[in-house]
Design a protein around this motif. Structure first.
Motif, PDB file in Angstrom:
ATOM      1  N   THR A  10      29.666  28.240  43.512  1.00 16.87           N
ATOM      2  CA  THR A  10      30.662  29.759  43.347  1.00 16.87           C
ATOM      3  C   THR A  10      30.457  30.358  42.015  1.00 16.87           C
ATOM      4  O   THR A  10      30.118  31.191  41.778  1.00 16.87           O
ATOM      5  N   LEU A  14      28.456  33.908  40.821  1.00 13.34           N
ATOM      6  CA  LEU A  14      28.941  35.378  40.682  1.00 13.34           C
ATOM      7  C   LEU A  14      28.587  35.774  38.814  1.00 13.34           C
ATOM      8  O   LEU A  14      28.942  37.162  38.709  1.00 13.34           O
ATOM      9  N   THR A  21      33.976  38.898  37.216  1.00 16.97           N
ATOM     10  CA  THR A  21      34.695  38.676  39.100  1.00 16.97           C
ATOM     11  C   THR A  21      34.744  37.505  39.088  1.00 16.97           C
ATOM     12  O   THR A  21      33.937  36.992  38.484  1.00 16.97           O
ATOM     13  N   SER A  23      37.130  34.401  41.551  1.00 18.66           N
ATOM     14  CA  SER A  23      37.517  33.881  43.333  1.00 18.66           C
ATOM     15  C   SER A  23      38.623  33.649  42.968  1.00 18.66           C
ATOM     16  O   SER A  23      38.449  32.554  41.989  1.00 18.66           O
ATOM     17  N   HIS A  91      36.658  36.735  46.863  1.00 16.29           N
ATOM     18  CA  HIS A  91      36.511  37.545  45.336  1.00 16.29           C
ATOM     19  C   HIS A  91      36.408  38.739  45.131  1.00 16.29           C
ATOM     20  O   HIS A  91      37.318  39.673  45.568  1.00 16.29           O
ATOM     21  N   SER A  93      35.521  41.884  42.354  1.00 14.01           N
ATOM     22  CA  SER A  93      34.955  41.807  41.501  1.00 14.01           C
ATOM     23  C   SER A  93      35.235  43.988  40.441  1.00 14.01           C
ATOM     24  O   SER A  93      35.640  44.560  42.106  1.00 14.01           O
TER      25      SER A  93
END
Length: 410
Positions: A10, A14, A21, A23, A91, A93
């Motif tokens: 992940t 990203l 961003t 998570s 997530h 952003s």
């Protein structure tokens, strides 16, 4: 924090995003933090992973929309967030509102404010200082580098600074203005200041309160000058009153006050009792004086009294004493003067008219013509031999009664 294979994948995913961003996992903790987030917020991945995002950034959105976050130095980071879920991960952003145009505009604004003489402080909705110009540094005795990113309570040392900031916030949130409000406080250097303050609200994209621009102007010298002038005026007034009392003179017209007039009359009565010289007393009362005050104001009435007093003194022999008994009532002690001589003086006094015609504007139909009524009496032998209080009072009562009788006869 030990990352598992999914977290690593992940994180790599990203890092391809140009915007900051991150998570969060099923526990709500940060599990991925991309390079753009490191750059924008000044926080490394090792610092934030495993922590709740609100501990790091402030109020973090759970749905798409505007955001108001904080970086590692506490500076505001605004923008628009996009939130989406991917299995157990959520997530976020953020498209930060810091493009080249915005940066240049902010720099231009900051450069402009540096040349403004007034103190300018920009605070956010929580009271954190975002900008503080050189005028504010000079006025409050603080440094921008010590306050930007911190709460504005550090502007001065009084605890009332928080009450002031809350009052400003409350008025602006309610949609009211804040202008011309004077605030007294003590700076960190111990200076007592009076500052005239104004504030303008800042709003977010939804029209909500996002902070304020606080403008302060030092009016301490002006208030000190006003206070000095008031003190000087009081001192001059007191001095004039003292001098008037010391000289027994009427402060407005310059003729004798009642106390001095009574002393001169008592002395004249005593001299007449010893040498049988005549003593006459003349009394003058202005006609239509009250109407002048009512129609034109007290200043016009005062000018009228001053003009009449000057005329009265000009009509008297050197031995006479003119005095003011009341508002528009005057009396004259004429020692060594008989009734015939006193009547000649009275005729001159009666001939007085205002120095210039009074304007028609403001006068009422029933206003009387401005003139003067004069009465004359001669002191009796009994009055001349009477004690001070009795003789003086008797003569003055008789001459005032003569004036009233003439007024009533008209």
């Amino acid at each position: 924090m030990q990352l598992d294979a999914q977290d690593v994948a992940t994180a790599r995913f990203l890092d391809g995003f140009p915007d900051p961003t991150w998570s969060v996992d099923a526990t709500g903790r940060l599990s991925a933090w991309n390079r753009a987030a490191v750059t924008v917020f000044g926080l490394s991945a090792a610092t934030v992973l495993g922590r709740f995002p609100q501990e790091v950034l402030g109020e973090v959105p759970t749905v798409d929309g505007p955001v108001d976050l904080r970086d590692a130095q506490g500076r505001r980071v605004g923008g628009a967030a996009v939130v989406w879920a991917d299995g157990d991960l959520v997530h976020t952003s953020v498209r930060v509102c810091r493009g080249d145009v915005g940066s240049r505009s902010r720099r231009l604004l900051e450069d402009l404010l540096e040349h403004v003489g007034d103190a300018v402080v920009v605070v956010d909705a929580a009271g954190t200082v975002e900008l503080l110009n050189k005028g504010a540094e000079r006025l409050y005795g603080v440094r921008a580098e010590d306050l930007v990113g911190r709460h504005a309570r550090g502007l001065w040392q009084d605890e009332e600074v928080e009450e002031y900031l809350e009052a400003v916030r409350r008025e602006l949130v309610a949609g009211r203005t804040w202008s011309g409000v004077e605030v007294e406080f003590v700076t960190h250097g111990g200076r007592s200041l009076v500052v005239e303050s104004a504030a303008t609200a800042l709003h977010d994209a939804h029209g909500g309160y996002a902070g304020a621009v606080l403008v302060g102007r030092d009016v301490t010298p002006v208030r000190e000058l006003e206070q000095s002038l008031r003190a000087a005026t009081r001192a001059l007034r007191d001095r004039a009153t003292q001098m008037a009392k010391a000289t027994h003179r009427d402060a407005l017209t310059g003729v004798a006050a009642r106390s001095l007039l009574q002393e001169r009359l008592s002395a004249a009565l005593g001299a007449s009792a010893d040498g049988d010289e005549p003593v006459c007393v003349l009394a003058a009362d202005l006609d239509g004086f009250r109407a002048v005050n009512d129609s034109y104001g007290l200043a016009a009435g005062d000018a009228l009294l001053i003009a009449f007093a000057a005329h009265l003194r000009s009509a008297l022999p050197p031995s006479a004493t003119a005095g003011r008994l009341g508002a528009d009532e005057f009396a004259v002690v004429l020692p060594g003067t008989d009734e015939v001589q006193a009547e000649r003086i009275a005729d001159v006094v009666r001939a007085w008219t205002p120095p210039t015609p009074l304007p028609g504007r403001g006068r009422r139909a029933d206003d009387r013509r401005v003139g003067v009524t004069v009465g004359v009496v001669r002191a009796t032998p009994v009055e001349c031999r009477s004690p001070f209080d009795t003789g003086v009072r008797s003569v003055l009562e008789r001459v005032e009664e003569d004036v009233r009788a003439q007024k009533n006869a008209r």
